[in-house]
Design a protein around this motif. Structure first.
Motif, PDB file in Angstrom:
ATOM      1  N   GLU A 598       2.317  -8.444   3.118  1.00 34.22           N
ATOM      2  CA  GLU A 598       0.878  -8.647   2.951  1.00 34.22           C
ATOM      3  C   GLU A 598       0.356  -7.788   1.804  1.00 34.22           C
ATOM      4  OE1 GLU A 598      -0.278  -9.542   7.636  1.00 34.22           O
ATOM      5  OE2 GLU A 598      -0.590  -7.540   6.792  1.00 34.22           O
ATOM      6  N   SER A 599      -0.653  -8.319   1.102  1.00 33.61           N
ATOM      7  CA  SER A 599      -1.302  -7.567   0.026  1.00 33.61           C
ATOM      8  C   SER A 599      -2.811  -7.719   0.207  1.00 33.61           C
ATOM      9  CB  SER A 599      -0.870  -8.115  -1.338  1.00 33.61           C
ATOM     10  OG  SER A 599      -1.566  -7.450  -2.381  1.00 33.61           O
ATOM     11  N   PHE A 600      -3.528  -6.600   0.126  1.00 30.75           N
ATOM     12  CA  PHE A 600      -4.978  -6.655   0.321  1.00 30.75           C
ATOM     13  C   PHE A 600      -5.648  -5.462  -0.355  1.00 30.75           C
ATOM     14  CE2 PHE A 600      -2.828  -5.115   4.194  1.00 30.75           C
ATOM     15  CZ  PHE A 600      -3.228  -3.791   4.203  1.00 30.75           C
ATOM     16  N   PRO A 601      -6.936  -5.600  -0.721  1.00 36.79           N
ATOM     17  CA  PRO A 601      -7.666  -4.472  -1.298  1.00 36.79           C
ATOM     18  C   PRO A 601      -8.062  -3.477  -0.208  1.00 36.79           C
ATOM     19  CG  PRO A 601      -9.105  -6.368  -1.089  1.00 36.79           C
ATOM     20  CD  PRO A 601      -7.732  -6.832  -0.687  1.00 36.79           C
ATOM     21  N   ARG A 602      -8.160  -2.231  -0.617  1.00 37.96           N
ATOM     22  CA  ARG A 602      -8.573  -1.191   0.329  1.00 37.96           C
ATOM     23  C   ARG A 602      -9.349  -0.136  -0.455  1.00 37.96           C
ATOM     24  NH1 ARG A 602      -4.779   2.906   3.465  1.00 37.96           N
ATOM     25  NH2 ARG A 602      -6.281   3.772   4.932  1.00 37.96           N
ATOM     26  N   GLY A 603     -10.674  -0.223  -0.386  1.00 34.84           N
ATOM     27  CA  GLY A 603     -11.495   0.624  -1.221  1.00 34.84           C
ATOM     28  C   GLY A 603     -11.303   0.231  -2.680  1.00 34.84           C
ATOM     29  N   LYS A 604     -11.007   1.200  -3.515  1.00 34.97           N
ATOM     30  CA  LYS A 604     -10.767   0.935  -4.933  1.00 34.97           C
ATOM     31  C   LYS A 604      -9.286   0.725  -5.229  1.00 34.97           C
ATOM     32  CE  LYS A 604     -14.798   3.579  -6.463  1.00 34.97           C
ATOM     33  NZ  LYS A 604     -15.284   4.685  -7.323  1.00 34.97           N
ATOM     34  N   LEU A 605      -8.467   0.718  -4.185  1.00 33.16           N
ATOM     35  CA  LEU A 605      -7.026   0.537  -4.354  1.00 33.16           C
ATOM     36  C   LEU A 605      -6.577  -0.768  -3.722  1.00 33.16           C
ATOM     37  CD1 LEU A 605      -5.771   4.139  -3.493  1.00 33.16           C
ATOM     38  CD2 LEU A 605      -6.280   3.173  -5.740  1.00 33.16           C
ATOM     39  N   TYR A 606      -5.287  -1.039  -3.869  1.00 29.70           N
ATOM     40  CA  TYR A 606      -4.665  -2.188  -3.226  1.00 29.70           C
ATOM     41  C   TYR A 606      -3.470  -1.688  -2.405  1.00 29.70           C
ATOM     42  CZ  TYR A 606      -7.438  -5.037  -6.391  1.00 29.70           C
ATOM     43  OH  TYR A 606      -8.468  -5.621  -7.057  1.00 29.70           O
ATOM     44  N   THR A 607      -3.208  -2.373  -1.306  1.00 31.93           N
ATOM     45  CA  THR A 607      -2.115  -1.981  -0.418  1.00 31.93           C
ATOM     46  C   THR A 607      -1.140  -3.132  -0.238  1.00 31.93           C
ATOM     47  OG1 THR A 607      -3.516  -0.416   0.796  1.00 31.93           O
ATOM     48  CG2 THR A 607      -1.510  -1.155   1.888  1.00 31.93           C
ATOM     49  N   LEU A 608       0.143  -2.805  -0.338  1.00 32.66           N
ATOM     50  CA  LEU A 608       1.218  -3.758  -0.082  1.00 32.66           C
ATOM     51  C   LEU A 608       1.925  -3.321   1.191  1.00 32.66           C
ATOM     52  CD1 LEU A 608       2.847  -6.187  -1.454  1.00 32.66           C
ATOM     53  CD2 LEU A 608       4.463  -4.407  -2.165  1.00 32.66           C
ATOM     54  N   VAL A 609       2.032  -4.204   2.182  1.00 30.35           N
ATOM     55  CA  VAL A 609       2.675  -3.879   3.455  1.00 30.35           C
ATOM     56  C   VAL A 609       3.874  -4.798   3.666  1.00 30.35           C
ATOM     57  CG1 VAL A 609       2.409  -3.642   5.951  1.00 30.35           C
ATOM     58  CG2 VAL A 609       0.483  -3.114   4.450  1.00 30.35           C
ATOM     59  N   TYR A 645       8.521   0.457  11.748  1.00 30.75           N
ATOM     60  CA  TYR A 645       8.324  -0.988  11.710  1.00 30.75           C
ATOM     61  C   TYR A 645       7.950  -1.515  10.331  1.00 30.75           C
ATOM     62  CZ  TYR A 645       7.775   0.666  16.437  1.00 30.75           C
ATOM     63  OH  TYR A 645       7.964   1.326  17.611  1.00 30.75           O
ATOM     64  N   GLY A 646       7.364  -0.662   9.506  1.00 32.48           N
ATOM     65  CA  GLY A 646       6.916  -1.168   8.224  1.00 32.48           C
ATOM     66  C   GLY A 646       6.687  -0.097   7.189  1.00 32.48           C
ATOM     67  N   LEU A 647       6.302  -0.569   6.014  1.00 34.51           N
ATOM     68  CA  LEU A 647       6.099   0.271   4.842  1.00 34.51           C
ATOM     69  C   LEU A 647       4.839  -0.205   4.138  1.00 34.51           C
ATOM     70  CD1 LEU A 647       7.024   2.024   2.299  1.00 34.51           C
ATOM     71  CD2 LEU A 647       8.354  -0.003   1.646  1.00 34.51           C
ATOM     72  N   ALA A 648       3.935   0.729   3.794  1.00 36.34           N
ATOM     73  CA  ALA A 648       2.711   0.396   3.075  1.00 36.34           C
ATOM     74  C   ALA A 648       2.652   1.225   1.794  1.00 36.34           C
ATOM     75  CB  ALA A 648       1.489   0.668   3.939  1.00 36.34           C
ATOM     76  N   ILE A 649       2.440   0.548   0.654  1.00 34.12           N
ATOM     77  CA  ILE A 649       2.357   1.225  -0.642  1.00 34.12           C
ATOM     78  C   ILE A 649       0.960   1.012  -1.221  1.00 34.12           C
ATOM     79  CG2 ILE A 649       3.345   1.469  -2.946  1.00 34.12           C
ATOM     80  CD1 ILE A 649       5.908   0.233  -1.913  1.00 34.12           C
ATOM     81  N   ASN A 650       0.298   2.104  -1.579  1.00 35.47           N
ATOM     82  CA  ASN A 650      -1.026   2.041  -2.197  1.00 35.47           C
ATOM     83  C   ASN A 650      -0.881   2.110  -3.716  1.00 35.47           C
ATOM     84  OD1 ASN A 650      -2.559   2.106   0.302  1.00 35.47           O
ATOM     85  ND2 ASN A 650      -1.838   4.222   0.477  1.00 35.47           N
ATOM     86  N   SER A 651      -1.592   1.240  -4.425  1.00 37.63           N
ATOM     87  CA  SER A 651      -1.495   1.207  -5.886  1.00 37.63           C
ATOM     88  C   SER A 651      -2.856   0.899  -6.495  1.00 37.63           C
ATOM     89  CB  SER A 651      -0.468   0.167  -6.329  1.00 37.63           C
ATOM     90  OG  SER A 651      -0.855  -1.123  -5.897  1.00 37.63           O
ATOM     91  N   VAL A 652      -2.978   1.194  -7.788  1.00 33.95           N
ATOM     92  CA  VAL A 652      -4.227   0.916  -8.500  1.00 33.95           C
ATOM     93  C   VAL A 652      -4.378  -0.574  -8.776  1.00 33.95           C
ATOM     94  CG1 VAL A 652      -5.511   1.343 -10.638  1.00 33.95           C
ATOM     95  CG2 VAL A 652      -4.266   3.214  -9.536  1.00 33.95           C
ATOM     96  N   GLU A 653      -3.263  -1.238  -9.109  1.00 35.42           N
ATOM     97  CA  GLU A 653      -3.271  -2.680  -9.387  1.00 35.42           C
ATOM     98  C   GLU A 653      -2.642  -3.428  -8.217  1.00 35.42           C
ATOM     99  OE1 GLU A 653      -4.843  -3.783 -11.947  1.00 35.42           O
ATOM    100  OE2 GLU A 653      -5.134  -1.825 -12.919  1.00 35.42           O
ATOM    101  N   GLN A 654      -3.015  -4.695  -8.058  1.00 37.44           N
ATOM    102  CA  GLN A 654      -2.555  -5.487  -6.917  1.00 37.44           C
ATOM    103  C   GLN A 654      -1.234  -6.200  -7.205  1.00 37.44           C
ATOM    104  OE1 GLN A 654      -5.250  -8.542  -5.552  1.00 37.44           O
ATOM    105  NE2 GLN A 654      -4.369  -8.511  -3.486  1.00 37.44           N
ATOM    106  N   ARG A 767      -8.640  -8.317   3.294  1.00 34.48           N
ATOM    107  CA  ARG A 767      -8.766  -6.986   3.898  1.00 34.48           C
ATOM    108  C   ARG A 767      -7.538  -6.716   4.762  1.00 34.48           C
ATOM    109  NH1 ARG A 767     -12.524 -10.307   6.047  1.00 34.48           N
ATOM    110  NH2 ARG A 767     -14.131  -9.362   4.741  1.00 34.48           N
ATOM    111  N   PRO A 768      -7.348  -5.483   5.255  1.00 32.40           N
ATOM    112  CA  PRO A 768      -6.182  -5.186   6.096  1.00 32.40           C
ATOM    113  C   PRO A 768      -6.101  -6.101   7.303  1.00 32.40           C
ATOM    114  CG  PRO A 768      -7.276  -3.149   5.451  1.00 32.40           C
ATOM    115  CD  PRO A 768      -8.171  -4.272   5.009  1.00 32.40           C
ATOM    116  N   SER A 769      -4.868  -6.493   7.642  1.00 33.81           N
ATOM    117  CA  SER A 769      -4.652  -7.332   8.817  1.00 33.81           C
ATOM    118  C   SER A 769      -4.564  -6.474  10.065  1.00 33.81           C
ATOM    119  CB  SER A 769      -3.352  -8.131   8.650  1.00 33.81           C
ATOM    120  OG  SER A 769      -2.237  -7.249   8.746  1.00 33.81           O
ATOM    121  N   PRO A 770      -4.757  -7.044  11.241  1.00 35.88           N
ATOM    122  CA  PRO A 770      -4.619  -6.256  12.473  1.00 35.88           C
ATOM    123  C   PRO A 770      -3.263  -5.563  12.591  1.00 35.88           C
ATOM    124  CG  PRO A 770      -5.661  -8.361  12.943  1.00 35.88           C
ATOM    125  CD  PRO A 770      -5.221  -8.424  11.503  1.00 35.88           C
ATOM    126  N   LEU A 771      -2.187  -6.271  12.198  1.00 36.85           N
ATOM    127  CA  LEU A 771      -0.847  -5.703  12.360  1.00 36.85           C
ATOM    128  C   LEU A 771      -0.588  -4.551  11.392  1.00 36.85           C
ATOM    129  CD1 LEU A 771       1.318  -6.659  14.384  1.00 36.85           C
ATOM    130  CD2 LEU A 771       2.500  -7.739  12.480  1.00 36.85           C
TER     131      LEU A 771
END
Length: 815
Positions: A598-609, A645-654, A767-771
């Protein structure tokens, strides 16, 4: 072998009836057979293992060591000694039994070598120490049986490699002795049979369940709680009232946790809520021997209502009054969970009772998958692997300390150990030359000339070499430790040990949890940390290296399967079921066919899960590799968070759908991996472990123990020199293999990438998913070098943030 009347009469007096597998094991012992016995917890495996020896010793009256018992835990040795001694004394048997561990006094050790008991209970390290003395051949020449308890726990580890080599050495001293392996949870018995015996010697497998023995299935359920489990967290604070309530209902309960830090924290939570003043204690490996023995004694006497404990007591210990086990936190493995559950109602005709208490909602899924596996009779667990060669280097010097050796004869002996049956002579000879003088660069220094050649063979170059080796036998390489002394008046009492790095980080007045109380730091002097009891709040929690258990591959696959089954999902607690159904409306659920990303914005950043279900070590490695590749794509990764269970990476670009396949390409295991390892201190960490096990550096020097800083300084210096002047040195090769296996979990990660390379379900979300909430809100975040945008990530408390994000999801769907 017929059961003698005296034994039979005593069993009858105790109200015992020998079970079929106990009689069969006794008959096999009389016939000289080696056997791997698997039997459920509480079915008398220990008696089955020892009964043949006790009868044989009684009838033959041997003069010397008859039976060697090896277990992975000191606590288990003490418990077995107590039980076997009670039987011997009740029957007035002419049998002497003693234990030999690191806690045994020097006087008793010397006496045991001069006049061995009939039965010696020991650990892998203490056995290898005994084998290093010149009188080893005499001491073990009368051996008739070796019993290895909890074989599943040791055979697949470096300690198992020690045992495998020890068995080969013992066979040379006393050919044909019986080999008996005991376990309740062996998933692949044929592999363990191979490990237990010689290549040309058959070891039979005896499963008690094949003899028609009916056993009571364990009663395992999720602990009902008033509050719902949180989205994230690792301590289950929400469930403390219900845990205390179940303790109050039970005669005695064991509350298992997965780490020493969790034990300290949960004990404090329980104690603060313990309005009934129930007697509750804490047990883990960092407490002093005196405290551990006192706790064991109180449990055996039925004077405790509950014990908060780690894996230090999960194996074999028999406390009859324990009628409930509560596992706090996800179990991480089915076999491990069954071992813990088996501590309750330790009888074949009474079901073990256990509650599982998850720390967060993802762990509910893991607990449900474990319960389903238990009901289906499925097991998991590690299996024996090819032996580690740093252990083999240690054994070469150990053998030379006992008697002169030659490479040819010692190689022939080593090849009879199952773990080392595939080692080539070229590999062995390289290790032997390393033990002799350290290699091309190090041979210029007398310090590493450890063996000298004589007409009889190679022997230690000096008595000091033998002494230093014996002080450092073993494969458990720990971080530097500080003894913790609880000050009282002008004196003090030692409570146990904490890691040096944690102690050095504190200032006078800082408070911390330890041994079940809050202490205020005063000073560190001569590797001792002085502290006083205090009523201060918000104390620190000691950290311990190596405490995190990996999620088993079997259980991870069980969670994936659970998420695919609509029937199973309907049986989950309502709050978890609703959470997962909301996920399907917003994104999708992970499954066995596709890797959900999953990829979604989070504030001014983007998160890859990425929902990998591959455990923390593999996810840690994947996080570093993906971050490096994302940097190449100028996505500017800043930090990543991992769970089992998972990995989340925060980045400036999506990250977009068009990028994900390139990011997740198998070549990431070549290019990025090599670059990362070249820059990472990880290889130096592995080198420290390998060099210490192989004997290049020592943790212990005479009566003192070197600090972590001292050991690290030495190994880092040697590592840099070898990298520059002898890059093909054998220890550098072993270091790379160690890092890939122990720190990177590279095999597991490779399987993940190759399996899902072309099967990625990519969801770009608003936006972030429930999971994703348990992953992105985990408090353990890895900051990447050069990120430096902390302000962008500031949020409210994790649970408040989870509730806010969840409400945003619901509002978005309703809108």
């Amino acid at each position: 072998m017929t059961i003698p009347d005296a034994f039979q009469s005593w069993f009858t007096l105790q109200g015992w009836t020998l079970l079929p597998h106990q009689r069969e094991m006794t008959a096999r012992f009389a016939a000289g057979h080696s056997t791997l016995l698997t039997a459920p917890t509480g079915t008398g495996k220990t008696l089955a293992g020892f009964l043949g020896s006790l009868i044989d010793i009684t009838q033959t009256r041997p003069n010397g060591l008859h039976t060697l018992y090896i277990s992975p835990l000191k606590a288990l040795n003490y418990d077995i000694e107590r039980n076997v001694t009670a039987m011997i004394e009740a029957l007035s048997l002419p049998v002497r039994v003693e234990s030999r561990t690191g806690d045994t006094s020097q006087h008793r050790r010397q006496r045991q070598r001069a006049k061995p008991p009939h039965i010696l209970l020991t650990t892998p390290e203490s056995l290898m120490l005994l084998l290093s003395y010149p009188d080893a051949a005499k001491m073990f020449g009368t051996l008739k049986a070796v019993i290895i308890d909890e074989i599943h726990q040791v055979a697949a580890s470096r300690r198992g490699d020690l045992i495998a080599l020890a068995l080969a050495q013992l066979e040379a001293y006393s050919p044909g002795f019986r080999r008996i392996g005991l376990s309740a949870t062996v998933a692949e018995p044929e592999l363990f049979c191979g490990w237990l015996g010689l290549e040309n010697k058959r070891v039979d497998h005896l499963d008690s369940r094949t003899l028609g023995m009916a056993e009571a299935a364990p009663e395992v359920a999720i602990l009902p709680t008033r509050k719902a489990p949180p989205y994230n967290g690792f301590m289950a604070l929400y469930a403390v009232p219900e845990i205390l309530s179940e303790i109050a209902k039970a005669r005695t309960a064991i509350v298992f946790v997965n780490t020493r830090a969790q034990a300290e924290l949960l004990f404090q939570f329980l104690w603060e809520a313990n309005e009934e003043a129930l007697p509750i204690a804490i047990y883990h490996a960092s407490l002093t021997r005196e405290m551990r023995l006192k706790t064991i004694s109180l449990m055996a006497a039925g004077k405790l209502r509950a014990l908060v404990a780690t894996s230090a007591i999960e194996l074999g210990i028999d406390w009859g009054d324990v009628d409930l086990v509560i596992q706090v936190g996800a179990p991480k493995g089915v076999s491990r969970l069954l071992q813990r559950i088996g501590r309750s109602n330790h009888r074949v005709d009474v079901p073990s009772k256990a509650f599982l208490c998850s720390a967060n909602r993802f762990e509910v899924l893991e607990c449900e998958a474990a319960i389903a596996a238990i009901r289906a009779g499925k097991l998991d667990g590690d299996v024996p692997q090819p032996g580690a060669q740093d252990v083999l280097a240690q054994f070469i010097l150990n053998a030379a300390c006992s008697a002169p050796v030659t490479p040819e004869t010692l190689y022939a002996l080593v090849r009879t150990a199952w773990s080392y049956r595939h080692v080539s002579y070229a590999e062995f000879e390289t290790l032997f030359r390393f033990v002799v003088d350290g290699g091309y660069v190090l041979r210029n220094y007398d310090r590493w000339h450890r063996l000298s050649e004589t007409e009889q063979g190679w022997i230690p170059a000096s008595p000091q070499i033998s002494r230093r080796h014996r002080q450092n036998i073993g494969v458990i390489i720990e971080a530097g430790k500080l003894k913790v002394r609880r000050l009282h008046g002008r004196g003090g009492k030692y409570l146990g040990e904490i890691e040096e790095q944690f102690g050095q980080s504190m200032r006078p007045g800082d408070t911390f949890f330890f041994a079940g109380e809050v202490l205020a730091f005063e000073r560190i002097h001569d590797m001792t940390l002085d502290a006083r009891p205090t009523a201060a709040r918000e104390p620190l929690l000691p950290t311990y290296s190596g405490g995190q258990m990996p999620l088993s591959t079997f259980l991870a696959d069980g969670v994936r399967g659970l998420l695919q089954s609509e029937t199973t999902l309907n049986e989950l607690p309502a709050v978890v079921r609703d959470w997962l159904r909301l996920q399907t409306r917003f994104s999708r659920l992970p499954d066995r066919q596709y890797l959900l990303v999953e990829s979604f914005p989070r504030g001014k950043l983007y998160t890859l899960v990425l929902y990998t279900f591959e455990g923390r070590r593999a996810n840690q490695t994947l996080g570093m590799l993906l971050s490096r590749r994302m940097e190449r794509y100028e996505l500017h990764p800043l930090s990543f968070t991992i769970t089992d269970y998972g990995l989340a990476i925060n980045s400036v670009e999506q990250v977009t759908d068009g990028m994900i396949h390139d990011l997740f390409s198998p070549d990431i295991l070549a290019d990025e991996l090599e670059e990362w390892l070249a820059d990472s201190p990880m290889l130096k960490r592995s080198f420290r472990r390998v060099a210490t096990i192989a004997g290049l550096v020592e943790q212990n020097s005479n009566a003192a123990r070197k600090t972590l800083k001292q050991v690290t300084f030495s190994t880092d210096l040697i590592y840099d020199v070898l990298r520059k002047y002898e890059p093909d040195h054998v220890l550098l090769r072993l270091t790379r293999a160690d890092a890939e296996r122990e720190l990177l979990d590279l095999d597991r990660l490779t399987d993940l990438i190759l399996t899902f390379r072309d099967r990625i379900a990519f969801c770009e979300l608003p936006r972030p998913s429930p999971l994703s909430l348990p992953v992105i809100l985990d408090v353990r975040t890895e900051r990447l070098p050069g990120g430096g945008i902390e302000a962008l990530l500031q949020q409210e408390g994790p649970e408040a943030a989870a509730e806010r994000l969840m409400q945003e999801v619901v509002d978005g769907l309703d809108g």
